[in-house]
Design an enzyme around this catalytic site. Structure first.
Site, short mmCIF file in Angstrom:
data_model
loop_
_atom_site.label_atom_id
_atom_site.label_comp_id
_atom_site.label_asym_id
_atom_site.label_seq_id
_atom_site.Cartn_x
_atom_site.Cartn_y
_atom_site.Cartn_z
N ASN A 240 1.20 -1.46 -0.11
CA ASN A 240 -0.15 0.14 -0.21
C ASN A 240 0.40 1.10 0.14
O ASN A 240 2.01 0.86 0.80
CB ASN A 240 -1.44 0.14 0.82
CG ASN A 240 -1.77 -1.05 1.52
OD1 ASN A 240 -1.87 -2.04 1.68
ND2 ASN A 240 -2.51 -1.35 0.32
N ALA A 241 0.70 1.84 -0.81
CA ALA A 241 1.31 3.42 -0.69
C ALA A 241 2.74 3.30 -1.45
O ALA A 241 3.59 4.25 -0.34
CB ALA A 241 0.85 4.58 0.74
N ARG A 248 10.87 -5.17 -15.68
CA ARG A 248 11.61 -3.80 -15.63
C ARG A 248 12.39 -3.66 -14.43
O ARG A 248 13.19 -2.84 -14.22
CB ARG A 248 11.87 -3.38 -17.18
CG ARG A 248 11.86 -4.34 -18.34
CD ARG A 248 12.04 -4.31 -19.80
NE ARG A 248 10.68 -3.40 -19.82
CZ ARG A 248 9.36 -4.01 -20.45
NH1 ARG A 248 9.55 -5.49 -20.71
NH2 ARG A 248 8.41 -3.14 -20.56
N ASP A 295 -2.51 -0.83 11.59
CA ASP A 295 -2.99 1.20 11.02
C ASP A 295 -4.10 1.21 11.09
O ASP A 295 -5.00 2.04 10.37
CB ASP A 295 -2.84 0.26 9.66
CG ASP A 295 -2.43 1.94 8.59
OD1 ASP A 295 -2.08 2.91 9.76
OD2 ASP A 295 -2.68 1.86 7.59
#
Length: 406
Positions: A240-241, A248, A295
């Site tokens: 996340n974030a 590549r 969180d």
């Protein structure tokens, strides 16, 4: 906490140690685990440790808890939590802290890092002052082990639910002043390692024994590896974030998955990360480098409705928190016991492995493993007793109950 802990005997439990599950009982004295005795070999030792039969005959002096065949786990350590039960650490007051620590204690957490948001320097300093005072005044519930500064040194490209108005480049001077004003309080700092001044700050944090974490970042693979070489050792809410994986350009995520020195948080709620992606993480990382976090925000433990995170309006609906304006995920309403339950029931992890991710691994990263994070003789009695379905029945910190469902 009460320094005059009673003797305590927890019987008829499945004791989750780091190595195995042992059916038996645990004796606690002075807040410390004195003995762990398995049912199949405890007959002689029970005469010294005491069991329910002996206690009934007056052979044991102390409180006895019948675990009724449930699980006895080490207390959870949440390294990334913003709030709960209507409280937010950014409110910077004892009443809010009591609400947060009380709620999470009811979910099996015995220790946590008070996690800030991207905010003004002044508001962050208010939190540091409030947490410092709260620690000194004594805590009623789960223990505040220190502060996790999540921001403001993050990427404008990956703000998530952070307030973009306060995003700033890493300021080493701020970190140094905070460390001087509040020695030992700041335990972890999340930043975008590609930003100007980040590597210098990371190297300084490492020199001070403070965890440098990557999060809300657009760092490419090479930038992450360079940051790890400087001392970066943690990734917040993995997947996340952060810049994702490309074959590549492995990106932030590629570096987290393939660099063994980096601990990886995961929010195991079925919303933030697909179970297949969690499987990929578990296949890629050493098991001792995966950490469960919540969180959690102030909406955790609360009914659906409108709340706030970092000054931004949040809507909780069906247990999922999202920013009211953009719809972006905004922290969670997760608890540590729910995260462990998800890892056992959905991801099919052995309870010993899930327990290490909720307790032992964060204790090791925080330098606390000698005294907490696992059930072992000589360690603090930081424990959570659950039924067979992982519903918390009692949470114990240093041998003293801080939550009792009964």
């Amino acid at each position: 906490m009460n320094s005059n802990q009673k003797n305590l005997l927890i019987t008829n439990v499945q004791i989750v140690t780091e190595q195995a599950v042992v059916t038996g009982h645990v004796k606690i004295s002075g807040g410390i685990i004195e003995s762990i005795i398995a049912d199949n070999d405890h007959r002689d030792e029970a005469r010294a440790a005491g069991d329910t039969g002996m206690a009934d005959q007056g052979g044991y002096e102390g409180e006895i808890i019948d675990g009724k065949g449930g699980w006895l786990l080490p207390g959870f350590i949440d390294m990334h939590v913003h709030g709960g039960f209507g409280g937010d650490f950014m409110y910077a007051n004892a009443e809010s802290f009591d609400r947060i620590t009380g709620f999470h204690a009811s979910q099996g957490t015995t220790g946590m890092l008070a996690t800030t948001m991207t905010a003004s320097r002044k508001d962050i300093e208010k939190v540091l002052e409030a947490v410092s005072a709260y620690q000194k005044n004594g805590m009623l519930h789960a223990e505040l082990l220190g502060v996790h500064l999540e921001g403001p040194f993050i990427s404008e490209k990956w703000p998530g639910a952070q307030n973009p108005d306060y995003i700033a480049d890493p300021q080493l001077e701020w970190l140094q002043q905070w460390a001087k004003a509040y020695p030992g309080l700041v335990k972890m700092v999340t930043m975008a390692p590609e930003k100007p001044g980040a590597r210098e700050s990371i190297a300084w944090l490492k020199s001070q024994g403070i965890i440098a974490a990557a999060g809300h970042t657009d760092a490419v693979y090479a930038e992450m590896i360079a940051a790890a070489d400087c001392g970066l050792s943690h990734a917040v809410h993995t997947y996340n974030a952060m810049r994702g994986l490309h074959h590549r350009e492995p990106g932030t995520l590629g570096a987290v998955l393939t660099t063994d020195s980096i601990y990886a948080e995961i929010i195991a709620d079925g919303e933030h990360v697909h179970p297949a992606a969690i499987s990929l993480l578990l296949c890629s990382k050493p098991k001792d480098k995966v950490i469960l976090v919540t969180d959690a925000i102030e909406a955790a433990g609360m009914p659906d409705g409108e709340y706030e995170l970092g000054g931004l309006p949040v809507v909780l609906r069906g247990g999922t928190a999202r920013l009211k304006d953009s719809g972006a995920l905004a922290g969670s309403s997760l608890s540590m016991i729910a995260a462990l339950r998800y890892m056992v029931n959905v991801m099919k992890l052995p309870v010993t492995e899930a327990s290490r991710m909720a307790s032992g691994n964060p204790a090791r990263e925080l330098g606390l493993a000698d005294m907490t994070g696992s059930i072992a003789v000589g360690k603090r009695a930081d424990l959570v007793l659950t039924d067979l379905d992982f519903n918390v029945q009692q949470t114990i910190l240093r041998g003293t109950s801080i939550f009792n469902a009964g």
